[in-house]
Design an enzyme around this catalytic site. Structure first.
Site, PDB file in Angstrom:
ATOM      1  N   ASP A 189     -52.860   4.738  86.536  1.00 45.05           N
ATOM      2  CA  ASP A 189     -52.862   5.043  85.114  1.00 45.05           C
ATOM      3  C   ASP A 189     -54.294   5.422  84.720  1.00 45.05           C
ATOM      4  O   ASP A 189     -54.730   6.529  84.989  1.00 45.05           O
ATOM      5  CB  ASP A 189     -52.325   3.792  84.397  1.00 45.05           C
ATOM      6  CG  ASP A 189     -52.002   4.006  82.944  1.00 45.05           C
ATOM      7  OD1 ASP A 189     -51.535   5.089  82.592  1.00 45.05           O
ATOM      8  OD2 ASP A 189     -52.224   3.080  82.151  1.00 45.05           O
ATOM      9  N   ARG A 251     -38.149  -5.278  86.268  1.00 49.58           N
ATOM     10  CA  ARG A 251     -38.770  -5.033  87.571  1.00 49.58           C
ATOM     11  C   ARG A 251     -37.759  -4.703  88.664  1.00 49.58           C
ATOM     12  O   ARG A 251     -38.050  -3.972  89.593  1.00 49.58           O
ATOM     13  CB  ARG A 251     -39.526  -6.286  88.049  1.00 49.58           C
ATOM     14  CG  ARG A 251     -40.909  -6.424  87.497  1.00 49.58           C
ATOM     15  CD  ARG A 251     -41.706  -7.418  88.329  1.00 49.58           C
ATOM     16  NE  ARG A 251     -42.800  -7.992  87.582  1.00 49.58           N
ATOM     17  CZ  ARG A 251     -43.961  -7.392  87.377  1.00 49.58           C
ATOM     18  NH1 ARG A 251     -44.183  -6.191  87.873  1.00 49.58           N
ATOM     19  NH2 ARG A 251     -44.904  -7.979  86.678  1.00 49.58           N
TER      20      ARG A 251
HETATM   21  P1  IMP Z   1     -54.791   1.313  85.634  1.00 51.55           P
HETATM   22  O1  IMP Z   1     -55.803   0.273  86.028  1.00 51.55           O
HETATM   23  O2  IMP Z   1     -54.928   1.737  84.200  1.00 51.55           O
HETATM   24  O3  IMP Z   1     -54.727   2.504  86.560  1.00 51.55           O
HETATM   25  O4  IMP Z   1     -53.412   0.606  85.605  1.00 51.55           O
HETATM   26  C1  IMP Z   1     -52.741   0.291  86.695  1.00 51.55           C
HETATM   27  C2  IMP Z   1     -51.763  -0.829  86.404  1.00 51.55           C
HETATM   28  O5  IMP Z   1     -51.233  -0.784  85.066  1.00 51.55           O
HETATM   29  C3  IMP Z   1     -50.595  -0.671  87.300  1.00 51.55           C
HETATM   30  O6  IMP Z   1     -50.816  -1.331  88.493  1.00 51.55           O
HETATM   31  C4  IMP Z   1     -49.473  -1.274  86.505  1.00 51.55           C
HETATM   32  O7  IMP Z   1     -49.423  -2.650  86.759  1.00 51.55           O
HETATM   33  C5  IMP Z   1     -49.855  -1.043  85.073  1.00 51.55           C
HETATM   34  N1  IMP Z   1     -49.153   0.124  84.490  1.00 51.55           N
HETATM   35  C6  IMP Z   1     -49.674   1.286  84.088  1.00 51.55           C
HETATM   36  N2  IMP Z   1     -48.747   2.121  83.597  1.00 51.55           N
HETATM   37  C7  IMP Z   1     -47.572   1.457  83.701  1.00 51.55           C
HETATM   38  C8  IMP Z   1     -46.212   1.797  83.357  1.00 51.55           C
HETATM   39  O8  IMP Z   1     -45.865   2.890  82.881  1.00 51.55           O
HETATM   40  N3  IMP Z   1     -45.286   0.834  83.614  1.00 51.55           N
HETATM   41  C9  IMP Z   1     -45.594  -0.375  84.161  1.00 51.55           C
HETATM   42  N4  IMP Z   1     -46.841  -0.728  84.501  1.00 51.55           N
HETATM   43  C10 IMP Z   1     -47.834   0.186  84.276  1.00 51.55           C
END
Ligand code: IMP
Ligand code: MG
Length: 263
Positions: A189, A251
């Site tokens: 993300d 989940r």
């Molecule tokens: P980042 O650190 O922003 O890249 O986020 C990564 C983490 O955010 C992932 O491992 C997920 O646990 C959570 N995440 C981000 N987007 C989603 C989504 O659309 N659904 C569920 N979990 C998400």
């Protein structure tokens, strides 16, 4: 009609319906019901034409769902209107068969890439979101490997509130020194989580660190991160299922579903 066969309410020969189903206790054939038709009680309704038969994983339907659908084969056509899976879920974005096909492809690629590596590959699944992806992927690997996990937290318990602070909740057990490490993450993300992990693991002097991510939301990236294996690119929507949650819900859905924006 064969002996013992009955006609369903929709006028269909029930034995035909059962024959075309590779039934197990947890699976039932149902079909996508056109909009404006109340599907309640329409088990095994046979819709012809553009409406496709699909599999319903009855054990994975959230408590408040009236019905849930997973397409058999291929991506869902946007022209195909389906009823919401629950009041929270807008549509199936990636069906279970498509996920499995992609996991097969990724595993093949990983098997090729690590074929000549010495030593045992360490797979590090990032909990909780990647537990299903990790379990499916590792069972398709033919290169020697061990499975390890790490738990991080970057989101509030109330759902999708993002924070740049990544916190280590549970560390890995394997010693990474001089060994090849493959991080397995559910979704990329902002990039904060993987950026943190890659930096952290590199201080442990591994032979290499690579990344496998099931889903990538490129529009949301804040920190650039290199991904070696990616399953699917998706738009900027909140997704659940196949390990991913919203406030710990959904989940264990077998597919990736898009949620309606939370108000
Ligand atoms: P980042 O650190 O922003 O890249 O986020 C990564 C983490 O955010 C992932 O491992 C997920 O646990 C959570 N995440 C981000 N987007 C989603 C989504 O659309 N659904 C569920 N979990 C998400
Ligand atoms: Mg995750």
């Amino acid at each position: 009609m064969e002996s013992g066969a009955t006609m369903s309410d929709s006028g269909e020969n029930q034995s035909d319906v059962e024959n075309r189903s590779d039934r197990s206790d947890s699976l039932q054939y149902r079909c996508i019901v056109p909009p404006k038709i109340d599907p309640s009680g329409l088990d095994f309704l046979d819709m012809t034409g553009e409406y496709l038969l699909c599999l319903m994983h009855s054990q994975n339907i959230p408590e408040d769902a009236s019905y849930g659908w997973s397409l058999r084969g291929g991506r869902m056509k946007s022209s195909l209107a389906i009823p919401p899976l629950t009041k929270d879920l807008a549509q199936v974005l990636i069906d279970a068969d498509s996920i499995q096909r992609r996991v097969d492809e990724l595993a093949r690629q990983i098997n090729q890439d690590y074929a000549d590596c010495t030593g045992t590959l360490i797979l590090v699944g990032v909990l909780k979101g990647s537990f299903i992806f990790t379990a499916d992927l590792c069972r398709k690997l033919t290169v020697p490997h061990v499975v390890d996990f790490i738990a991080l937290s970057s989101y509030g318990k109330t759902g999708d509130q993002q924070s740049a602070n990544v916190r280590l909740l549970m560390d890995t057990r394997e010693n990474m020194e001089d060994r090849h490490v493959l991080i397995i993450e559910d979704i990329l993300d902002s990039g904060n989580t993987l950026d943190y992990l890659i930096r952290n693991f590199k201080t442990r002097r591994p032979a290499s660190v690579k990344t496998a991510v099931l889903l990538d939301k490129p529009d949301r990236r804040v920190v650039p991160v290199h991904i070696d294996y990616v399953g699917f690119e998706i738009p900027d929507v909140w997704v659940v299922g196949y390990g991913l949650d919203y406030a710990e819900r959904y989940r264990t859905l077998p597919y990736i579903a898009e949620m309606y924006p939370v108000k």
